[in-house]
Design an enzyme around this catalytic site. Structure first.
Site, short mmCIF file in Angstrom:
data_model
loop_
_atom_site.label_atom_id
_atom_site.label_comp_id
_atom_site.label_asym_id
_atom_site.label_seq_id
_atom_site.Cartn_x
_atom_site.Cartn_y
_atom_site.Cartn_z
N ASP A 129 29.11 38.96 33.47
CA ASP A 129 29.05 38.30 32.17
C ASP A 129 30.35 37.52 32.00
OD1 ASP A 129 28.25 37.51 29.64
OD2 ASP A 129 27.72 39.52 28.97
N SER A 130 30.49 36.82 30.91
CA SER A 130 31.68 35.99 30.69
C SER A 130 32.96 36.80 30.89
CB SER A 130 31.67 35.42 29.27
OG SER A 130 32.95 34.88 28.95
#
Length: 561
Positions: free
Chosen positions: A282-283
């Site tokens: 994820d980010s």
């Protein structure tokens, strides 16, 4: 070992030859660059060449914008990239996840409230067909989290609800639609969000289930979606202590996000679940990742731990050099770098990107005609009609009647850019029915009157529109009021003086903050399509048929009264 002939890649000998030849021809710097999926901020050619393509990136994602501009940007990137790019988007709720003029179908929980998994298929069909027209080939969807905790500020309407069987059934239909459109899915957020009441954007969150509980819920979902052929899995900055200890009994008592956990990535995802596809973080701008390890080490170690691609950057150039130096210093091994780049190339080959001419990787401008087409808008309207849920009406207020409740005080709760659209649209709809609407404005507490007689004379009905959207980086999505010692007409002190209707356009759990209000409706999304369907139901011309995919009473029986 990576079996490129097996699920989910299913590559032919010709495909495998392309992967192997491409890999062998790449420089050290090009291999490092393939690991990155930065977020793009501009379509300027100088920016695309000098900032993005110069780092040999493997993929990219832009926040949504005008479809023609997005398509042109994606076309430039593909035409000027040595190796075809994976172009991702958060296609969770429709084509509007990448194009501002795309179709907003509805949040996942809205689809679930219809009780028909076909609406998850339609969600996937709209999202991926419109995304593909803009140039996307990778959907950061479906969300396979389970909304187990009503206090969680980030899962909420992004999920298919609190039942793992429903989540699996609906996510499977999204996956089916994405496959038909030739768009890769990234099932997220492994090992599963929704257990605690925090947001991984601002700290490492925790999936606190035992191994047995996890297997029966999140594990069952991921195992099935892996078997169904999802090409990628997005790993969250979410700890899973039970399985961390299971695969590493000597692990210290420390929360380790899955994005940096060999136990969860190699032990649970690769070995136990048998996932052979691509793993993307994820980010990595999220605090849940950043606070776990100094970044110079975390960047290369995320790949060494078992991820294949690195999503977003605090600074692309800095992160690139952290990755390169980590490889040269041995934090990232040659074996893991080769595995990661092989899977990246394999996913591109599985999508057939290597077989297309550069000019064919992004459709022609006329492909944008699919956005908001007649079928897609009709599907969105049908979903809205079937999803809106009447949670309770113990005062028998509905249907509304301008003859009984002519003078309406309309209040919007929340502080989001969509407020103006929502308020103006719903005001117009009410006025068309013959209601006299006054929109609430913040009162001057030094001069305003709050006596009962004045309030009763001014209003026959109060309608709250709670537009508290699901958003990252917020500790809570509860209600906030403008009040002075209980005075002020924003806070619902007047429920025994005039009938009050509460409509939540997002968070399905607001009833916990307004138990005194006797008529409550959940809509799950705030589109104009939802607002139009809502009015039809409030006026009695359409029935409420939606069924809540979560417990709107939050386990509190008194909220039913």
């Amino acid at each position: 070992m990576i079996d490129l002939r097996a699920n989910p890649f299913f590559l032919s000998e010709e495909d495998i030859q392309w992967v192997e030849q491409t890999l062998s021809s790449m420089s050290e710097e090009e291999k490092i660059g393939q690991l990155f999926v930065p977020i793009g901020y501009s379509g300027d050619p100088g920016y695309l060449e000098g900032v993005m393509l110069s780092h040999h990136i493997g993929g990219i994602m832009y926040r949504c914008g005008d479809s023609a501009e997005m398509q042109a940007t994606h076309r430039y990137l593909q035409e000027h990239s040595k190796i075809p790019l994976l172009i991702g988007a958060n296609l969770e709720f429709g084509g509007s996840g990448i194009a501002s003029d795309g179709t907003f179908f509805g949040q996942q929980m809205q689809a679930a409230a219809t009780g028909e998994a076909e609406n998850a298929y339609r969600l996937g069909k709209i999202s991926c067909s419109e995304g593909k027209a803009v140039g996307c080939n990778w959907a950061f969807a479906p969300v396979a989290d389970i909304d187990r905790n009503w206090r969680n500020p980030i899962t909420n309407v992004r999920t298919y609800g609190d039942d793992s069987e429903r989540v699996l059934a609906f996510a499977s239909q999204y996956l089916r639609a994405a496959k038909e459109e030739g768009v890769a899915t990234a099932v997220k957020h492994f090992p599963g969000d929704g257990c605690d009441e925090v947001d991984q954007h601002i700290l490492t969150s925790v999936n606190s289930l035992s191994c047995e509980e996890w297997d029966a819920t999140y594990g069952k979902i991921y195992s099935s979606l892996i078997d169904q052929g999802t090409l990628s899995v997005m790993v969250g900055h979410i700890a899973q202590p039970a399985y961390e200890k299971h695969f590493d009994p000597d692990a210290p008592n420390k929360l380790v996000p899955a994005s940096l956990s060999p136990a969860l990535l190699k032990g649970l995802l690769r070995e136990k679940l048998g996932f052979n596809g691509l793993v993307v973080t994820d980010s990595t701008c999220m605090v849940g990742f950043s606070c776990a390890m100094e970044r110079a080490r975390a960047v290369p170690y995320s790949i060494e731990a078992g991820c294949d691609m690195f999503l977003f950057n605090k600074d692309l150039d800095e992160d690139y050099h952290f990755m390169l130096e980590g490889y040269r210093s041995g934090i990232l091994s040659e074996e893991r770098l080769t595995e990661a780049v092989t899977r990246i190339l394999a996913m591109k080959a599985a999508l057939g990107l290597h077989r297309k001419e550069k000019a064919e990787l992004v459709p022609a401008p006329d492909a944008l005609g699919i956005l908001q087409n007649e079928t897609h808008t009709a599907w969105a309207a049908e979903c809205a009609d079937k999803a809106i849920t009447l949670v309770k009406d113990t005062q028998a207020l509905l249907p509304l009647d301008p003859g009984r409740h002519k003078k309406v005080l309309l209040e919007i709760l929340g502080d989001f850019p969509s407020n103006e659209r929502v308020l103006s649209t719903f005001t117009a709809l009410l006025e068309q029915e013959g209601f006299q609407v006054e929109q609430y404005v913040h009162e001057d507490f030094s001069t305003a009157k709050f006596d009962v007689a004045t309030f009763r004379a001014k209003y026959d009905l109060v309608i709250y529109l709670a537009n508290v959207e699901n958003a990252s980086n917020k500790v809570t999505n509860r209600l906030n009021w403008f009040t002075f010692w209980g005075n002020g007409n924003n806070v619902p002190w007047f429920v025994e003086e005039r009938p009050v209707l509460f409509v939540s356009l997002a968070n399905p759990y607001h009833l916990v903050d307004v138990p005194m209000i006797k008529t409550y409706v959940n809509c799950y999304s705030n589109s104009d399509t939802i607002l139009s369907a809502l009015l039809e139901k409030l006026m009695g011309r359409s029935g409420f048929v939606g069924r809540s995919p979560v417990d709107p009473f939050c386990g509190k029986d008194y909220l039913r009264w």
